[in-house]
Write a protein that holds these residues in place. Structure first.
Motif, short mmCIF file in Angstrom:
data_model
loop_
_atom_site.label_atom_id
_atom_site.label_comp_id
_atom_site.label_asym_id
_atom_site.label_seq_id
_atom_site.Cartn_x
_atom_site.Cartn_y
_atom_site.Cartn_z
N ARG A 215 0.96 -1.23 -0.04
CA ARG A 215 -0.06 -0.34 -0.31
C ARG A 215 0.46 0.96 -0.23
N PRO A 242 -1.14 0.69 -6.77
CA PRO A 242 -2.53 1.35 -6.23
C PRO A 242 -2.38 2.38 -5.36
N ASP A 244 -4.66 4.36 -2.79
CA ASP A 244 -4.54 4.07 -2.09
C ASP A 244 -4.50 4.99 -0.35
N ARG A 476 -12.35 -1.38 -5.03
CA ARG A 476 -11.10 -1.15 -5.45
C ARG A 476 -10.87 -2.12 -4.82
N GLU A 477 -11.51 -3.55 -4.59
CA GLU A 477 -10.67 -4.42 -4.32
C GLU A 477 -11.13 -5.66 -5.64
N LYS A 480 -9.35 -4.27 -8.62
CA LYS A 480 -8.09 -4.29 -8.82
C LYS A 480 -7.07 -5.46 -9.26
N GLU A 481 -7.74 -6.62 -9.56
CA GLU A 481 -7.35 -7.71 -10.22
C GLU A 481 -7.77 -6.81 -12.34
N MET A 484 -6.51 -2.83 -12.32
CA MET A 484 -5.08 -1.70 -11.65
C MET A 484 -4.23 -1.79 -12.78
N TYR A 489 -9.97 2.70 -13.51
CA TYR A 489 -9.73 2.14 -11.92
C TYR A 489 -8.84 3.74 -11.01
N TYR A 490 -8.04 4.57 -11.87
CA TYR A 490 -8.13 5.16 -11.18
C TYR A 490 -8.51 5.78 -10.94
N CYS A 493 -12.02 4.24 -8.36
CA CYS A 493 -11.00 3.81 -7.53
C CYS A 493 -9.82 4.30 -6.89
N GLY A 494 -9.42 4.99 -7.31
CA GLY A 494 -8.15 5.30 -6.77
C GLY A 494 -8.29 7.12 -6.04
#
Length: 509
Positions: A215, A242, A244, A476-477, A480-481, A484, A489-490, A493-494
């Motif tokens: 992280r 990530p 976060d 986010r979780e 992510k796979e 990401m 995604y950013y 989720c970021g």
């Protein structure tokens, strides 16, 4: 044969384990603290230390800190101090193998305190504290051993050979300490490693270190972007980590933010030489002179052509042992400015120099983000950093004009196209300016992403803050796979935590 021979292996193995911890497990932290340290044998440059209460003690601590100019030698020195302290503390117990090794517990406690302190071991604090603690423990152990020897000099002890319970207990403590350092202090270790790599201009190493973090912190993200900038991969790979950010537990000494860890370096490498100098000077006033600040201010003065100011800082640096390499590299630039152009890093910094004649206060803080998000006129090099800043701050309105300008020079990177696709969802009229949005796979990627994200986004709409945060974490979780590294995604989720700075139009976190 020495009657204590049976316990020697405990101290030998203990020393090796201590050396591994101080040189490898936590060595990056100790060596970075040494890179912050300023020391001179002359009294005048060290007056800021000597005039404090206990200044002579800090002087000695800073002298010993010179040993960490080499990470393995410094680790050897610290491990030796802690092991000898353990050996001296063990005098009452060495005759009993079951109790031998109990003296390592105070040494492990001292190390545990250093690790527990995290960034507070050196950020806005005296850099030599961890060595002063270690030497203090050694002196206490020596005093204890002396008193015990005097009081029990006529007493005979019976050798007891039994299972080394205390040594096993100490070994378990060492294992727990190592686990805590590797997991709960990953942010400290990796940030210090990246700062060490920055000093060596190891851009690839900085990128790899940031991506190894579970992280990453703001500091790691900033240094990761700096490494990408110097590697000419900023727009292509900025979102491979990530975003976060955890909040660091920093003590309130002139602030609790983590800007001292990266702000001055990011200002400098963004071409904002005056802002970098000001930040370094503020840090010097707040926490006292450090050689890292002197080096940065010397470089700023060289880039600005301020020879007298640069000589002043170079003279201070020259008074510190083991800094001749820095002097040999930068001092000739005062007489031959063409050497600046021959240095890839300094040359790239100059290429990013502002073309607008405005004060730093005209831009929202922090300077390297505020300037790049608001500048209207810049060089080709600053166009890249400006677009990266718009992507990072999710400022798609200002991105449009910059992307249009970049497209005249080269093919738009995938991250920029993904951002434009998101902007198209909000304003379909931009398709006239960027028809490639629907002519590439980017729009299909966005539709696939939204197909997975929409249930979470609908759940977050109009809900309480606590439930919204839970939904954001789930999204986010879950995504992510597959997503990401993409800008979608950013964007969704970021970097969703509360911003550290809020401008009139956009939040900058």
């Amino acid at each position: 044969m020495n009657k204590y021979f049976s316990s020697r292996w405990i101290y030998g193995i203990g020393f090796i384990l201590m050396w591994i911890f101080t040189s490898w497990t936590y060595g990056d932290v100790f060596s970075h603290i040494a890179a912050e340290n300023y020391f001179s044998f002359e009294r005048l440059p060290m007056d800021f230390v000597l005039r404090r209460d206990g200044g002579e003690v800090f002087w000695v601590g800073r002298f010993l800190l010179l040993g960490f100019q080499n990470q393995w030698f410094g680790g050897f020195l610290l491990a030796l101090i802690l092991t000898v302290a353990a050996w001296l503390s063990d005098i009452p117990f060495r005759h009993n193998l079951g109790r031998a090794g109990i003296g390592f517990l105070p040494s492990l406690t001292a190390l545990g305190y250093m690790v527990y302190r995290g960034f507070n071991l050196y950020v806005r604090h005296e850099v030599s504290v961890f060595l002063i603690i270690s030497v203090g423990l050694l002196l206490l152990a020596a005093a204890f051993a002396f008193l015990f020897s005097r009081l029990c000099r006529n007493r005979d002890f019976t050798i007891v050979r039994t299972f080394p319970t205390a040594a096993v207990f100490a070994l378990c403590g060492y294992g727990a300490l190592t686990y805590f350092a590797l997991t709960h202090r990953e942010d400290v270790r990796l940030t210090c490693r990246m700062q060490n790599q920055l000093d060596k201009e190891d851009w690839e190493g900085m990128i790899e270190t940031a991506r190894s973090a579970q992280r990453p912190t703001r500091s790691m993200a900033a240094l990761h972007a700096l490494g990408l900038l110097r590697s000419n991969r900023l727009l292509q790979e900025l979102f491979e980590i990530p975003y976060d950010f955890p909040e660091l537990d920093l003590e309130d000494i002139g602030g609790t933010n983590e800007f001292p860890l990266f702000l001055a370096d990011c200002n400098l490498h963004a071409g904002l030489v005056n802002a970098a100098y000001r930040t370094s000077m503020e840090n010097t006033v707040l926490i006292g002179p450090r050689v890292s600040q002197f080096k940065r201010m010397a470089v700023c003065a060289i880039l600005n052509g301020e020879k007298k100011l640069a000589k002043r800082y170079l003279n201070l640096i020259e008074k510190m042992p083991f800094e001749q390499k820095f002097i040999e590299k930068y001092a000739p630039m005062l007489e031959d400015a063409s050497l600046i152009e021959q240095d890839p890093t300094l040359k790239s910094i100059k290429e990013l120099a502002p073309l607008e004649e405005k004060f730093e206060q005209n831009y929202p803080p922090p300077a390297f983000l505020g300037y790049n998000s608001r500048m209207l006129v810049g060089s080709n090099a600053s166009l890249i950093t400006s677009i990266a800043t718009c992507l990072y701050s999710k400022d798609l309105d200002n991105l449009l004009s910059r992307a249009h300008e970049l497209r005249k020079k080269t093919t738009l990177p995938h991250s920029v196209l993904q951002a434009l696709a998101i902007a198209y969802m909000k304003n379909p009229n931009i398709l006239e300016m960027f028809p490639e949005i629907t002519q590439t796979m980017v729009f299909n990627e966005l539709q696939a992403f939204m197909g997975e994200a929409v249930p979470y986004l609908e759940q977050q709409f109009g809900t309480a803050a606590e439930k919204k945060e839970e939904s954001q974490e789930d999204m986010r979780e879950t995504l992510k796979e597959n997503w990401m590294g993409s800008y979608m995604y950013y964007y969704y989720c970021g970097n969703l935590s509360a911003p550290q700075h809020q401008s009139a139009d956009h939040a900058v976190n």
